[in-house]
Design an enzyme around this catalytic site. Structure first.
Site: not given
Length: 367
Positions: A167, A171
């Site tokens: 990943e 964010e």
């Protein structure tokens, strides 16, 4: 005259799927042959939700239980409308030429202003929205032009996520609109200290569009904002006990607006996101939802081996293990639509359609 006893066998055509599922899968327990595909949520099954996007080949019954990951293509996606977005991923059949993105959960709309923007919605009922690309990226550069949310407890995210939980993240917790947070994970491993980093001093990320870039190459990972490098990670810096803990497997591109500030979330998650979500916020009361906007997504592939014209997807190599997954190219179909699944039955959507078509025909004779 037909009775309910006639309808039940027709509807039961959809039932075998349930009987084949239920087993869980993880690093120590693979799926059984009767339900060979391990979904991204750790459950075993046989159809679209299990064998397509997110299907983990390392936890499945065999490395080829999952359908191949549709191969990367250079592309520039804009959202003048949402015609290339499948609004319900449960209807996705693996044919990546039909749609560019699929909505895994939640709701989207289109602003239809300034050429159109895709709006991801979060309501008290829908639990947030997540979209996934139908094609995978195996190294390359992807840029999302976005406006984030601005509400405490709500996180906007733009990430790449592989089927084995490699990943790479951008964010944006809603309690601050002058920061962007970068992160990466290798096979979902949460480390202490974590791999997160904060970029400060941005102009308001809710009011202004910014270009957020993940430049993911085989030996180096770079995060950029508005074409300016803000963080660099070398693969050689990720070696732990002889293993490169570096994202290296084909990944979907995901965009989301998710509720971190809920009563069921961990205290640290709530604090990180700015506190509990306030559904009495005037913005929510006026619109009936919170939102984040996506203007465009630009993808440039950088496959280690350039795929030939007949290549359709990525598969995990025969010698793959949890420490050293290898990736190969294939010309096998990525599509489940209309084809028998691994138990020789029609896929979920086809079985359901057949059941209700037959049931409708019977009901028509009853009326």
């Amino acid at each position: 005259m037909h009775s309910l006893a006639v309808l039940l066998p027709l509807i039961s055509l959809t039932i075998p799927l349930v009987n084949a599922q239920g087993a869980t899968c993880n690093v120590t327990t693979k799926c059984p042959a009767t339900a060979p595909c391990c979904s991204e949520f750790g459950f075993c099954g046989t159809t679209e939700a299990f064998c397509l996007g997110g299907c983990n080949p390392l936890y499945s019954n065999a490395l080829d239980s999952c359908k191949p990951n549709p191969v990367c293509e250079n592309s520039f996606h804009t959202f003048a409308d949402n015609s290339r977005v499948l609004t319900n991923a449960s209807f996705y059949d693996g044919n990546a030429t039909s749609f560019d993105f699929a909505v895994d959960n939640g709701n989207i709309m289109n602003t239809n202003t300034s050429g159109g923007e895709l709006a991801m919605l979060l309501t008290q009922a829908n639990g947030g929205t997540r979209l996934s690309s139908t094609r995978y990226l195996h190294y390359g550069t992807v840029t999302a032009r976005m406006k984030t949310g601005r509400w405490a407890g709500i996180v906007t995210a733009f990430i790449t996520m592989s089927d084995v939980k490699d990943e790479i993240d951008w964010e944006f917790p809603g309690n601050t609109t002058t920061q962007a947070q970068s992160n990466y994970f290798w096979q979902g491993l949460v480390t202490i200290p974590n791999h997160g980093n904060i970029t400060d001093g941005l102009s308001d990320t809710f009011s202004n569009y910014h270009d957020y870039t993940i430049d993911w190459q085989e030996n180096q990972l770079t995060w950029l904002i508005d074409d300016k490098v803000v963080r660099t990670l070398k693969r050689s810096d990720t070696v732990v006990n002889g293993v490169d803990e570096y994202p290296s497997t084909p990944a979907r591109i995901q965009l989301s607006l998710w509720p971190a500030g809920t009563a069921s979330s961990a205290a640290g998650t709530v604090q990180w996101s700015g506190g509990l979500i306030n559904y009495n916020d005037p913005d929510y009361q006026a619109a009936g939802h919170f939102y984040a906007l996506v203007k465009s997504v630009n993808i440039t592939c950088a496959d280690p081996t350039k795929p030939a014209a007949d290549i359709t997807g990525y598969v995990y190599g025969a010698n793959s293990s949890t420490n050293t997954p290898s990736v190969s190219l294939t010309n096998a179909t990525t599509d489940l639509n209309g084809a028998p699944d691994m138990l020789g039955r029609a896929t979920t959507g086809l079985r359901t359609l057949l059941a209700f078509t037959l049931a409708a025909a019977v009901l028509g004779q009853m009326l």
